[in-house]
Design a protein around this motif. Structure first.
Motif, PDB file in Angstrom:
ATOM      1  N   GLY A 141      52.579 -41.455  -3.214  1.00  0.00           N
ATOM      2  CA  GLY A 141      52.378 -40.272  -2.390  1.00  0.00           C
ATOM      3  C   GLY A 141      52.661 -40.553  -0.927  1.00  0.00           C
ATOM      4  O   GLY A 141      52.878 -41.692  -0.507  1.00  0.00           O
ATOM      5  N   ILE A 142      52.661 -39.472  -0.137  1.00  0.00           N
ATOM      6  CA  ILE A 142      52.841 -39.556   1.316  1.00  0.00           C
ATOM      7  C   ILE A 142      51.636 -38.902   1.978  1.00  0.00           C
ATOM      8  O   ILE A 142      51.223 -37.797   1.611  1.00  0.00           O
ATOM      9  N   ASN A 143      51.095 -39.597   2.968  1.00  0.00           N
ATOM     10  CA  ASN A 143      49.965 -39.079   3.752  1.00  0.00           C
ATOM     11  C   ASN A 143      50.465 -38.736   5.154  1.00  0.00           C
ATOM     12  O   ASN A 143      50.844 -39.618   5.919  1.00  0.00           O
ATOM     13  N   LEU A 144      50.510 -37.450   5.468  1.00  0.00           N
ATOM     14  CA  LEU A 144      51.020 -36.980   6.759  1.00  0.00           C
ATOM     15  C   LEU A 144      49.904 -37.031   7.800  1.00  0.00           C
ATOM     16  O   LEU A 144      48.882 -36.348   7.670  1.00  0.00           O
ATOM     17  N   ASP A 145      50.110 -37.833   8.839  1.00  0.00           N
ATOM     18  CA  ASP A 145      49.093 -38.009   9.877  1.00  0.00           C
ATOM     19  C   ASP A 145      49.699 -37.693  11.248  1.00  0.00           C
ATOM     20  O   ASP A 145      49.751 -38.546  12.132  1.00  0.00           O
ATOM     21  N   PHE A 146      50.153 -36.436  11.405  1.00  0.00           N
ATOM     22  CA  PHE A 146      50.672 -35.983  12.689  1.00  0.00           C
ATOM     23  C   PHE A 146      49.484 -35.467  13.513  1.00  0.00           C
ATOM     24  O   PHE A 146      49.050 -34.328  13.343  1.00  0.00           O
ATOM     25  N   GLU A 147      48.980 -36.293  14.405  1.00  0.00           N
ATOM     26  CA  GLU A 147      47.809 -35.903  15.196  1.00  0.00           C
ATOM     27  C   GLU A 147      48.193 -35.315  16.548  1.00  0.00           C
ATOM     28  O   GLU A 147      47.393 -34.608  17.168  1.00  0.00           O
ATOM     29  N   TYR A 148      49.414 -35.606  17.020  1.00  0.00           N
ATOM     30  CA  TYR A 148      49.866 -35.030  18.289  1.00  0.00           C
ATOM     31  C   TYR A 148      50.614 -33.724  18.020  1.00  0.00           C
ATOM     32  O   TYR A 148      51.838 -33.644  18.053  1.00  0.00           O
ATOM     33  N   ILE A 149      49.794 -32.711  17.727  1.00  0.00           N
ATOM     34  CA  ILE A 149      50.288 -31.360  17.468  1.00  0.00           C
ATOM     35  C   ILE A 149      49.666 -30.450  18.521  1.00  0.00           C
ATOM     36  O   ILE A 149      48.480 -30.566  18.836  1.00  0.00           O
ATOM     37  N   SER A 150      50.468 -29.519  19.057  1.00  0.00           N
ATOM     38  CA  SER A 150      49.978 -28.653  20.128  1.00  0.00           C
ATOM     39  C   SER A 150      50.145 -27.182  19.758  1.00  0.00           C
ATOM     40  O   SER A 150      50.709 -26.841  18.713  1.00  0.00           O
ATOM     41  N   GLU A 151      49.675 -26.323  20.652  1.00  0.00           N
ATOM     42  CA  GLU A 151      49.795 -24.878  20.462  1.00  0.00           C
ATOM     43  C   GLU A 151      51.258 -24.468  20.276  1.00  0.00           C
ATOM     44  O   GLU A 151      51.550 -23.525  19.538  1.00  0.00           O
ATOM     45  N   GLU A 152      52.167 -25.165  20.931  1.00  0.00           N
ATOM     46  CA  GLU A 152      53.600 -24.853  20.798  1.00  0.00           C
ATOM     47  C   GLU A 152      54.084 -25.003  19.362  1.00  0.00           C
ATOM     48  O   GLU A 152      55.106 -24.421  18.985  1.00  0.00           O
TER      49      GLU A 152
END
Length: 593
Positions: A383-394
């Motif tokens: 499996g793949i674990n997506l850990d995108f923590e730098y996400i903004s309102e944009e």
């Protein structure tokens, strides 16, 4: 014989006086009658005026408000839009007798599942295994590799504004759209939860405001029901069946009752999922270089109960969609022999990466996904674990679309897809957890960083209430079986140093469980139980700096793990392998199950 002249004159004088008195009395009586008549007239006029005033005061006005004055004049080719319980700022477009909704209105209020690809001038709709492509202005679209044609253009433009066909939208969303003959407004409903209604017992008027002198918007016939928005003592704010929002007099209606409309809308088939019935017990394994893979056997030697390991192998490496990988096939083989699934983690932590620019490009999203799936299949991970923590309102629309497309690709490849999300708050609602929960196999709630490196005050990394409140809020958006509760194996030691001007400098450092015990022993400290955080706490002074620590140990983690069984979640995940003491594995297994 003639009378005495004097007597005659005296008699005449008396007679004249009597006549004068008589005439005076007659005039007096007439004057009295005139005065009485005047008084009566004045009284009658006053009474009439009072009666007229009373009639005016208590007689409801029959004045009717012009629909254009109520709804406004939206402009040529457009009509006002009533959306559930308010008049929407953006009007609807009428084209060839068909209703089109402003695309921004659709995705802000009704559904975010249609994604506007401005780069290619297309609208995308991603299912569990495929993405539909709808060219702007066309009646044709591509679905599951086939060219399809709808009965009308799916979109329409008015200047720079894009509008979306209600008829096409109704294939995907349970939505009603009503219009009147004059096309003064379109009334759209898409929320069909239980609601409060009142039914008219007599013909009634729905007025612009509460009060009989307010103009009438529309009539409510006896037996007709209205939806109650606000219940008052004498008047209630309601929505009529044809989309007028106003006030009705309560006495002409029955009691407020609950109503749940039965809908026969064919719900979209749920996304297929690789999530199973086995409780997930995951631990992240921090891998900062390829050499660290060789330590797997030692790192898991005392580990029990865990069935998934997630090495931090992948990271976005540039703005071209390329991936840096520390992946190792031999690591996967050893993990499998130990009975562990491998879910490789991918992050967006590299400072040189512009996540927003990558996610807003359909081509770049595709490149990232292709690279990730190819690397995952080459390594043989599960499996793949997506850990995108730098996400903004944009990224409000771009990130969920990336998750949808990534989820579809993982299903096609047979890879379990999990997504890490922070604790839910209004300020990070752009993560769109409901969409992630719909498209990913698992949503991992990172129940830590209640206080973090940049916090201005010392505090717990993860109090029990912080963890539980996050779970409860997430349950409002994601099915329980797809939620994995993330817990920390670490804590922070906090240092608060006075600056001499009344302010303090607060810093901290991360400690694993074993390091915490060594710190306590070195200072001869005995921690006390903190009821508020449900953790042990210690505070001490070192040369003017106040040190504090809220301790994560077997007792605090037992309470956090028990939330998994309490709320019937899909599992538990811990950050990070190596920070734990060996007694923790059994504590988690026993309390989470």
């Amino acid at each position: 014989m003639q009378g005495d002249p004097e007597n005659i004159k005296e008699h005449q004088t008396e007679t004249e006086n009597e006549n004068k008195e008589y005439q005076w009395r007659i005039r007096a009586r007439r004057e009295k009658r005139r005065r009485a008549a005047a008084v009566i007239i004045v009284l009658l006029i006053a009474a009439g005026a009072a009666a007229a005033w009373l009639v005016w005061k208590f007689m409801p006005t029959s004045e009717r408000m012009d629909p254009l004055a109520y709804f406004g004049e939206p402009g040529e080719g457009k009509t006002a839009l009533v959306l559930e319980d308010h008049i929407e700022e953006r009007p609807a477009l009428i084209k060839d007798g068909r209703v089109y909704l402003d695309f921004q209105t659709v995705r802000e209020n009704i559904t975010t599942r249609f994604y506007l690809d401005e780069e290619n001038n297309e609208i995308l709709y991603t299912t569990d295994k495929d993405t539909w492509v709808i060219p702007v202005g066309s009646a044709s679209y591509t679905a599951e590799g086939k060219e399809e044609t709808f009965k009308e253009p799916i979109t329409a433009a008015d200047g720079e504004d894009l509008f979306f066909s209600v008829n096409f939208l109704q294939q995907f969303v349970d939505l009603e759209c009503l219009t009147d003959e004059e096309m003064t407004h379109a009334f759209v409903r898409y929320i069909f939860d239980e609601e409060e209604i009142m039914t008219a017992e007599k013909d009634a008027a729905l007025r612009y405001q509460g009060g009989i002198k307010s103009p009438i918007l529309t009539d409510i016939a006896a037996g007709e029901s209205v939806r109650v928005l606000e219940r008052g003592e004498d008047w209630s704010k309601v929505v009529s069946g044809d989309g007028y929002i106003g006030w009705v007099r309560n006495r002409r209606f029955g009691d407020v009752t609950k109503y749940q409309e039965e809908r026969d809308f064919g719900e979209e088939a749920p996304y297929s999922t690789l999530a199973g019935d086995v409780l997930i017990n995951l631990v992240w394994h921090q891998i900062d270089n390829e050499d660290m893979n060789s330590f797997l056997a030692d790192d898991i030697k005392e580990m029990t109960g865990v069935n998934v390991i997630s090495p931090t192998w992948f990271s976005l490496s540039d703005n071209e969609g390329n991936i840096r990988s520390f992946g190792d096939k031999s690591y996967v083989r050893r993990a499998h022999r130990a009975g562990l699934q491998v879910w490789a983690l991918v992050d967006n932590f590299a400072p040189e990466v512009d996540t927003t620019a990558l996610l807003m490009s359909t081509a770049m999203r595709g490149t990232i996904i292709d690279n990730l799936v190819k690397e995952a299949l080459d390594l043989g991970v599960d499996g793949i674990n997506l850990d995108f923590e730098y996400i903004s309102e944009e990224d409000r629309y771009h990130y969920p679309q990336f998750v949808r497309e990534m989820g579809a690709a993982c299903r096609q490849a047979g890879l379990v897809f999990s997504v890490d999300v922070p604790e839910p708050y209004d300020f990070n609602s752009y993560f769109e957890r409901d969409e992630i929960g719909r498209t990913a196999d698992y949503v991992i709630l990172m129940g830590y960083d209640e206080h973090y490196a940049g916090s201005e005050e010392a505090g717990s990394v993860a109090s029990l209430s912080f963890e539980e409140n996050g779970i409860v809020r997430t349950l409002g958006e994601v099915p329980a079986g797809r939620i994995i509760s993330g817990v920390p194996f670490y804590t922070r030691i906090w240092y608060t140093t006075p600056n001499g001007d009344g302010t303090n400098t607060v810093t901290s450092e991360i400690l694993g469980m074993s390091a915490v015990q060594k710190t306590l022993e070195s200072y001869g400290l005995t921690p006390t139980w903190d009821e508020e955080t449900q953790q042990y706490y210690a505070g001490w002074d070192v040369e003017g700096t106040f040190c504090e620590i809220w301790i994560e140990d077997a007792e605090s983690l037992a309470k956090k793990a028990s939330l998994v069984s309490k709320y019937e979640l899909g599992g538990i995940a811990a950050w990070v392998l190596g920070d734990q003491t060996d007694d923790i594995w059994q504590v988690i297994s026993e309390n989470a199950a």
